[in-house]
Design an enzyme around this catalytic site. Sequence first.
Site, PDB file in Angstrom:
ATOM      1  N   ARG A 112      10.165  -7.986   2.204  1.00  0.00           N
ATOM      2  CA  ARG A 112      10.536  -6.656   1.695  1.00  0.00           C
ATOM      3  C   ARG A 112      12.065  -6.905   2.642  1.00  0.00           C
ATOM      4  NH1 ARG A 112       5.474  -3.207   3.718  1.00  0.00           N
ATOM      5  NH2 ARG A 112       5.938  -3.463   5.978  1.00  0.00           N
ATOM      6  N   ARG A 156      -6.889   3.482  10.958  1.00  0.00           N
ATOM      7  CA  ARG A 156      -7.057   2.204  11.538  1.00  0.00           C
ATOM      8  C   ARG A 156      -7.621   1.579  12.826  1.00  0.00           C
ATOM      9  NH1 ARG A 156      -1.245   1.476   9.212  1.00  0.00           N
ATOM     10  NH2 ARG A 156      -0.539  -0.565   9.122  1.00  0.00           N
ATOM     11  N   LYS A 188       0.820  -1.288   0.260  1.00  0.00           N
ATOM     12  CA  LYS A 188       0.284   0.021  -0.121  1.00  0.00           C
ATOM     13  C   LYS A 188       1.149   1.570   0.250  1.00  0.00           C
ATOM     14  CE  LYS A 188      -0.656  -0.067   5.194  1.00  0.00           C
ATOM     15  NZ  LYS A 188       0.446   0.905   5.168  1.00  0.00           N
ATOM     16  N   ARG A 225      12.375  -4.435   8.246  1.00  0.00           N
ATOM     17  CA  ARG A 225      11.739  -4.087   9.232  1.00  0.00           C
ATOM     18  C   ARG A 225      11.471  -4.715  10.613  1.00  0.00           C
ATOM     19  NH1 ARG A 225       6.566  -0.880   6.925  1.00  0.00           N
ATOM     20  NH2 ARG A 225       5.482  -1.835   8.642  1.00  0.00           N
ATOM     21  N   ARG A 250      -0.232  -8.811  13.121  1.00  0.00           N
ATOM     22  CA  ARG A 250      -0.627  -7.299  12.582  1.00  0.00           C
ATOM     23  C   ARG A 250      -2.207  -7.739  11.698  1.00  0.00           C
ATOM     24  NH1 ARG A 250       4.474  -5.328   9.312  1.00  0.00           N
ATOM     25  NH2 ARG A 250       3.222  -3.585   8.731  1.00  0.00           N
TER      26      ARG A 250
HETATM   27  P1  AMP Z   1       2.536   0.509   8.004  1.00  0.00           P
HETATM   28  O1  AMP Z   1       3.910   1.619   7.573  1.00  0.00           O
HETATM   29  O2  AMP Z   1       1.265   1.657   7.965  1.00  0.00           O
HETATM   30  O3  AMP Z   1       1.831  -1.000   8.262  1.00  0.00           O
HETATM   31  O4  AMP Z   1       1.999   0.796   9.272  1.00  0.00           O
HETATM   32  C1  AMP Z   1       3.186   0.190  10.656  1.00  0.00           C
HETATM   33  C2  AMP Z   1       2.766  -0.153  11.834  1.00  0.00           C
HETATM   34  O5  AMP Z   1       2.540   1.272  13.366  1.00  0.00           O
HETATM   35  C3  AMP Z   1       1.385  -0.515  12.437  1.00  0.00           C
HETATM   36  O6  AMP Z   1       1.489  -2.064  12.389  1.00  0.00           O
HETATM   37  C4  AMP Z   1       1.261  -0.103  14.201  1.00  0.00           C
HETATM   38  O7  AMP Z   1       1.553  -0.609  15.007  1.00  0.00           O
HETATM   39  C5  AMP Z   1       1.408   1.201  13.540  1.00  0.00           C
HETATM   40  N1  AMP Z   1       0.630   2.320  12.931  1.00  0.00           N
HETATM   41  C6  AMP Z   1       0.658   2.051  11.714  1.00  0.00           C
HETATM   42  N2  AMP Z   1      -0.433   3.799  10.990  1.00  0.00           N
HETATM   43  C7  AMP Z   1      -0.987   3.565  12.215  1.00  0.00           C
HETATM   44  C8  AMP Z   1      -2.789   3.680  12.808  1.00  0.00           C
HETATM   45  N3  AMP Z   1      -3.906   4.923  12.642  1.00  0.00           N
HETATM   46  N4  AMP Z   1      -3.134   3.799  14.393  1.00  0.00           N
HETATM   47  C9  AMP Z   1      -2.924   2.968  15.181  1.00  0.00           C
HETATM   48  N5  AMP Z   1      -1.383   2.436  14.644  1.00  0.00           N
HETATM   49  C10 AMP Z   1      -0.688   2.434  12.999  1.00  0.00           C
END
Ligand code: AMP
Length: 206
Positions: free
Chosen positions: A117, A78, A3, A150, A161
């Site tokens: 990744r 989220r 995404k 990561r 997740r």
């Molecule tokens: P992402 O890079 O979008 O996959 O986000 C990585 C991690 O950051 C997620 O697994 C959450 O732990 C945290 N995170 C990112 N965006 C949010 C959000 N809107 N609400 C809560 N946690 C978030």
Amino acid sequence: MGKGTQAARLSKVFNIPHVATGDMLRGAIQSYTPLGQRAKQFIDKGQLVPDDLVLDLLGERLQQPDTERGFLLDGFPRTVPQAEVLGRMLIGYGKKLDRVLVLDAPEEELVRRISGRRTCESCQTTYHVDSKPPKVAGVCDRCGGVLIQRSDDSEQIIRNRLREFLAKTKPVLDYFMSEKWPVRKIDANGNMDQIFGRIYAAVLLS
Ligand code: AMP
């Protein structure tokens, strides 16, 4: 989950800022801010970061002048409370959402994509061990930096997740529907270009 790559491409095409809460949280962690330190405990376990932390970061970001002409949110909202606050923020800014894009892919495919990744430590270019491998394993094609995984991309954390997604993020889709937000579901099977084509069509044509 791909995404981020799609969102970066879309924001370039429309020339609007790409506002990704995950990137902002990782930035806060790298800069050792107090918020970053709190967020890290959750991210490393594959849990969502508490709403108040994410909303603080986002509220600040959306006050910056580059968002006046529009913006693309990635990874937000989220949870249902995040969606409710977003709705109120948008009313406050006199803005409306043009599209809500929901990328849909099977769980096993997500695990495969995320666990393969790799990211360059220096320039943040992303790779995938199967679909976009670097020329030399572990080394960035662009800058020669070291490629790392990561901390939340290991298989066990990815499964956490996905559990968080089912418990807290899936209900957001029902919320969008009940509030009549302009949702477009995108089939996220296929390669990056195919998926981008569907996203682009959903934004422009529907
Ligand atoms: P992402 O890079 O979008 O996959 O986000 C990585 C991690 O950051 C997620 O697994 C959450 O732990 C945290 N995170 C990112 N965006 C949010 C959000 N809107 N609400 C809560 N946690 C978030």
